[in-house]
Design an enzyme around this catalytic site. Structure first.
Site, short mmCIF file in Angstrom:
data_model
loop_
_atom_site.label_atom_id
_atom_site.label_comp_id
_atom_site.label_asym_id
_atom_site.label_seq_id
_atom_site.Cartn_x
_atom_site.Cartn_y
_atom_site.Cartn_z
N GLU A 1 0.80 -1.41 0.08
CA GLU A 1 0.40 -0.17 0.39
C GLU A 1 1.37 1.35 -0.18
O GLU A 1 0.36 2.51 1.05
CB GLU A 1 -1.16 0.60 1.16
CG GLU A 1 -1.83 -0.83 0.60
CD GLU A 1 -3.49 -1.27 1.97
OE1 GLU A 1 -2.58 -0.78 3.06
OE2 GLU A 1 -3.96 -1.76 1.83
N GLU B 1 -5.78 -8.29 -0.74
CA GLU B 1 -6.55 -8.54 0.98
C GLU B 1 -7.61 -7.88 0.97
O GLU B 1 -7.80 -7.22 -0.23
CB GLU B 1 -6.17 -6.73 1.53
CG GLU B 1 -4.30 -7.18 1.91
CD GLU B 1 -3.95 -5.83 2.93
OE1 GLU B 1 -4.73 -5.16 3.88
OE2 GLU B 1 -2.80 -6.01 2.95
C1 BG6 Z 1 -4.55 -2.96 5.24
C2 BG6 Z 1 -3.39 -3.26 5.87
O1 BG6 Z 1 -4.84 -1.39 4.99
O2 BG6 Z 1 -5.50 -3.26 5.96
C3 BG6 Z 1 -3.66 -4.40 7.07
O3 BG6 Z 1 -2.40 -3.81 4.70
C4 BG6 Z 1 -4.45 -3.37 7.64
O4 BG6 Z 1 -2.46 -4.01 7.13
C5 BG6 Z 1 -5.53 -4.07 6.90
O5 BG6 Z 1 -4.84 -4.23 8.61
C6 BG6 Z 1 -7.10 -3.41 7.62
O6 BG6 Z 1 -6.56 -2.82 8.29
P1 BG6 Z 1 -7.16 -2.79 10.06
O7 BG6 Z 1 -6.27 -1.30 10.84
O8 BG6 Z 1 -8.07 -3.20 10.30
O9 BG6 Z 1 -5.71 -3.79 10.87
#
Ligand code: BG6
Length: 490
Positions: A200, A389
């Site tokens: 990211e 993701e």
């Molecule tokens: C993504 C990141 O943007 O979001 C992850 O790359 C992160 O590392 C994921 O965990 C979800 O966000 P959060 O804040 O719920 O952990």
């Protein structure tokens, strides 16, 4: 069948959010090691330190403010730091990879902690124990026919770099990163062939947790940092190809999907600008090998002069990423009208879409947006996409010793189903990894309670738990999805 025969299925975790063992095996501290947990409403994640007068002090983590001049990061015994143990992947990787294999994974994404390989930069030497740890992890993957996709940089550079070089404004960071990548490509040749440079990378434009221990902020700092990271990434793409012709090296962008809130042409224009600012600034540069035309507007608005050299232009051209990996969780709306209600994300924010639901941590659920985005990105870049993701963070409750998580299954089902349609519409998707298939520490809030896992990990926000793993209902559901190559989503 909609998905290719060799479509890659798996999950994604990260070193900093999963491994724990923060000071074991020769690893040096990273910024997240100094951050305590928060929650989405009343209390943000906090970095603790000793200020220049010797007083204990703190500051919120997700802000643009730099850690003050003269401050020294410190661990305080009366505080609990969730990342120190995280989900203890460091000691449980064999068990976790066996569970991945049971689900039928063909891939798995995690990051290599830079702080395990070069804890104190090139000058401090390679930490062989760190090198062997990841060799063991990847060998275990190979044993189970899991072809990992590995991220080189995800919130885990040694704090040493910030102290010594002041972070990514310093071009020395490029050399440091390229050397780190060289070690990874060389050591894991034959075990890993799919790589991602920076996780990211566009999040840095929002001043995120990649961290600075800077004293005085330069006006264009974030653009300089991103520029240096993109140069480093391009060099690493080229290097990856030189070291192993089988290597594919992609870039990874936070998938910020925005809609205009109204049909007011100003809203439409503003939305498009947002897409350029937040997504394409990095994606266009890394996927096309040069900065796009609209940077003229962005640099003018922000008074940026990057002083890009001819040599750097060549580096960008020669280091075009092989594929575009991106994260997708939700969508936002953009408006120029002032009375709109805002909606949450982990860093970037937007206004509330009246057609969507916001069940968890204020994040919207929008699977149609996912399909729209897949089409949009493939049309724009014409290179394979990797969904690295996607998932739902939720509170899970154990009942009769089991976790029933229909909400997570619903989320994943609707997104995979829309991805399937996009593939049928002609989008080239290489693979899909759900986010956080093994519960881990939330990046934005630092909570364990915000769970994304298909596998439950026994650890709570106060540090109580024995890390035992148990399968949620979503584990069995995803196993069925993978077995049918995405055909059986029931
Ligand atoms: C993504 C990141 O943007 O979001 C992850 O790359 C992160 O590392 C994921 O965990 C979800 O966000 P959060 O804040 O719920 O952990």
């Amino acid at each position: 069948m909609s998905f290719k025969q060799n479509f890659l299925w798996g999950t994604s975790i990260s070193a900093a959010q999963s491994e724990g063992a923060w000071n074991i095996g020769g690893k040096s501290p990273i910024l997240l090691d100094y951050a305590t947990s928060g929650n989405p409403t009343t209390n943000s994640r906090t970095i603790h330190f000793i200020d220049e007068n010797g007083n204990r002090s703190q500051m919120p983590m997700m802000v643009s403010t730099k850690i003050p001049k003269g401050a020294k990061l410190e661990i305080f015994n009366d505080l609990y730091y969730a990342n120190h143990n995280a989900s203890d992947f460091y000691h449980h990787y064999k068990e976790d990879i066996t569970l991945m294999s049971e689900m039928g994974f063909s891939t798995f994404n995690t990051s290599i902690s830079w702080a395990r390989i070069f804890p104190y930069g090139i000058e401090g030497g390679i930490n062989q124990e760190g090198v062997e740890f990841y060799r063991n992890v990847f060998t275990e993957c190979k044993k189970h026919n899991i072809n990992p996709i590995i991220t080189l940089y995800k919130y885990d550079e040694p704090v040493y770099f910030m102290e010594k070089y002041g972070g990514w404004t310093n071009k020395e960071m490029i050399n440091q990163f390229v050397e780190f990548a060289r070690v990874c490509f060389t050591e894991y040749k034959g075990l890993v062939t799919k790589w991602v440079t920076f996780n990211e990378i566009n999040m840095l434009l929002a001043n995120t947790i990649t961290g600075h221990l800077e004293t005085e902020e330069e006006p264009n700092q974030k653009y300089i940092e991103v520029h240096n990271q993109m140069i480093a990434a391009a060099k690493v793409v080229k290097l990856g190809h030189e070291i192993d012709g089988n290597n594919l090296v992609g870039c990874m962008i936070c998938g910020l999907c925005n809609y205009p809130l109204t049909s007011d042409p100003y809203d439409v224009m503003e939305t498009y600008k947002r897409f350029q600012d937040e997504f394409c600034y990095c994606a266009d540069t890394m996927m096309r090998g040069s900065y796009p035309g609209f940077v003229k507007r962005i640099w003018k608005e922000n008074n940026v002069d990057l002083k890009i050299t001819e040599e750097e232009k060549v580096i960008l051209k020669e280091g075009i990423a092989d594929f575009l990996a991106f994260s997708y969780y939700m969508s936002f709306c953009v408006t120029t009208h002032e009375d709109a209600e805002s909606s949450q994300g982990n860093i970037f924010q937007g206004v509330k879409n009246p057609y969507l639901e916001f069940p968890s941590w204020g994040w919207s659920i929008d699977s149609i947006g996912f399909r729209y985005f897949l089409n949009f990105l493939y049309d724009r870049y014409q290179k394979p996409l990797f969904v690295i993701e996607n998932g739902l963070g939720a509170y899970d409750k154990e009942e009769d010793g089991k976790i029933h998580d229909p909400y997570r299954i619903d989320y994943l089902r609707s997104h995979i189903s829309e991805m399937k349609k996009a593939v049928e519409e002609g989008v080239d998707v290489m693979g899909y990894t759900t986010w956080g298939g093994f519960d881990l520490v939330s990046a934005s809030t630092g909570q364990m309670a915000k769970r994304y896992g298909l596998v439950y990990i026994d650890m709570n926000d106060e540090g109580n738990g024995d890390f035992h793993r148990s399968k949620k209902d979503s584990f069995y559901w995803y196993k069925k999805v993978i077995k049918s190559n995405g055909e059986d989503l029931k």
